[in-house]
Motif scaffolding. Structure first.
Motif, PDB file in Angstrom:
ATOM      1  N   PHE A   1     -15.394   2.070  -7.847  1.00  0.00           N
ATOM      2  CA  PHE A   1     -14.497   1.572  -6.808  1.00  0.00           C
ATOM      3  C   PHE A   1     -14.452   0.049  -6.822  1.00  0.00           C
ATOM      4  CE2 PHE A   1     -15.907   5.691  -5.351  1.00  0.00           C
ATOM      5  CZ  PHE A   1     -14.783   6.248  -4.766  1.00  0.00           C
ATOM      6  N   ASP A   2     -13.234  -0.470  -6.756  1.00  0.00           N
ATOM      7  CA  ASP A   2     -13.010  -1.890  -6.515  1.00  0.00           C
ATOM      8  C   ASP A   2     -12.456  -1.979  -5.097  1.00  0.00           C
ATOM      9  OD1 ASP A   2     -12.703  -4.678  -6.906  1.00  0.00           O
ATOM     10  OD2 ASP A   2     -10.608  -4.372  -7.457  1.00  0.00           O
TER      11      ASP A   2
ATOM     12  N   ARG B   1      -6.157  -2.680  -0.680  1.00  0.00           N
ATOM     13  CA  ARG B   1      -6.138  -1.619  -1.688  1.00  0.00           C
ATOM     14  C   ARG B   1      -7.556  -1.352  -2.189  1.00  0.00           C
ATOM     15  NH1 ARG B   1      -2.169  -5.200  -3.165  1.00  0.00           N
ATOM     16  NH2 ARG B   1      -3.547  -6.044  -4.757  1.00  0.00           N
ATOM     17  N   ILE B   2      -7.753  -0.117  -2.646  1.00  0.00           N
ATOM     18  CA  ILE B   2      -9.016   0.264  -3.272  1.00  0.00           C
ATOM     19  C   ILE B   2      -8.678   0.841  -4.640  1.00  0.00           C
ATOM     20  CG2 ILE B   2     -11.049   1.747  -3.167  1.00  0.00           C
ATOM     21  CD1 ILE B   2     -10.692   1.778  -0.093  1.00  0.00           C
ATOM     22  N   GLY B   3      -9.159   0.186  -5.679  1.00  0.00           N
ATOM     23  CA  GLY B   3      -8.971   0.705  -7.029  1.00  0.00           C
ATOM     24  C   GLY B   3     -10.061   1.708  -7.336  1.00  0.00           C
ATOM     25  N   ILE B   4      -9.677   2.787  -8.015  1.00  0.00           N
ATOM     26  CA  ILE B   4     -10.645   3.823  -8.376  1.00  0.00           C
ATOM     27  C   ILE B   4     -10.532   4.096  -9.870  1.00  0.00           C
ATOM     28  CG2 ILE B   4     -11.445   6.183  -7.969  1.00  0.00           C
ATOM     29  CD1 ILE B   4     -10.110   6.052  -5.232  1.00  0.00           C
TER      30      ILE B   4
ATOM     31  N   ASP C   1      -6.008  -3.258  -9.617  1.00  0.00           N
ATOM     32  CA  ASP C   1      -7.160  -2.789  -8.845  1.00  0.00           C
ATOM     33  C   ASP C   1      -7.859  -1.627  -9.546  1.00  0.00           C
ATOM     34  OD1 ASP C   1      -6.785  -4.614  -6.620  1.00  0.00           O
ATOM     35  OD2 ASP C   1      -5.038  -3.411  -6.123  1.00  0.00           O
ATOM     36  N   ALA C   2      -7.112  -0.714 -10.132  1.00  0.00           N
ATOM     37  CA  ALA C   2      -7.709   0.400 -10.856  1.00  0.00           C
ATOM     38  C   ALA C   2      -8.386  -0.088 -12.134  1.00  0.00           C
ATOM     39  CB  ALA C   2      -6.656   1.461 -11.166  1.00  0.00           C
ATOM     40  N   LYS C   3      -7.787  -1.081 -12.794  1.00  0.00           N
ATOM     41  CA  LYS C   3      -8.414  -1.654 -13.987  1.00  0.00           C
ATOM     42  C   LYS C   3      -9.705  -2.373 -13.625  1.00  0.00           C
ATOM     43  CE  LYS C   3      -4.317  -2.141 -16.863  1.00  0.00           C
ATOM     44  NZ  LYS C   3      -3.412  -3.079 -17.538  1.00  0.00           N
ATOM     45  N   ALA C   4      -9.709  -3.078 -12.501  1.00  0.00           N
ATOM     46  CA  ALA C   4     -10.934  -3.747 -12.045  1.00  0.00           C
ATOM     47  C   ALA C   4     -12.020  -2.710 -11.761  1.00  0.00           C
ATOM     48  CB  ALA C   4     -10.657  -4.587 -10.805  1.00  0.00           C
TER      49      ALA C   4
END
Length: 127
Positions: free
Chosen positions: A8-9, A14-17, A112-115
């Motif tokens: 998780f970022d 937003r929350i990147g997964i 965000d998902a890439k992070a």
């Protein structure tokens, strides 16, 4: 045994997964949650956990370059504690100081998902 792991970022907007598994040790972007309220955020996360059945969750812990904590450090820790409390899964924090430095700085949710994938990859590389 192969275990799925989520990364998780955490962000306020937003929350990147990301997801990966312990066999390959490779992380890949999964999705981005863009929800205003916690109830919706955790509902989406719960649905993903039900679908993928991860054995562990990894949350990026942001810090200043010198290692000092800041506001988002505490928010990320709180998010990690909430994940553990709601889903009863092991949660680990990973230093994410330079994770965004390797991502092209174009605007857009996929960042965000890439992070999250970079954070999860850092976890795999350390274990």
């Amino acid at each position: 045994m192969v275990d799925i792991v989520f990364g998780f970022d955490f962000g306020v907007k937003r929350i990147g997964i990301a997801m990966g598994n312990t066999l390959t040790g490779q992380a890949q972007p999964l999705t981005v949650i863009r929800a205003v309220d916690n109830a919706t955020r955790f509902q989406v996360i719960g649905d993903l956990i039900t679908q993928w059945k991860p054995a562990r969750l990894v949350v990026g812990e942001p810090r200043h370059p010198d290692g000092a904590e800041h506001d988002m450090t505490l928010r990320s820790r709180r998010f990690a504690n909430q994940l553990h409390g709601r889903f009863n899964l092991p949660v680990e924090l990973v230093d994410e100081r330079y994770s965004s430095a390797v991502i092209p700085q174009k605007r857009g949710e996929i960042i965000d998902a890439k992070a999250a994938a970079i954070i999860l990859q850092q976890y795999f590389d350390a274990h």
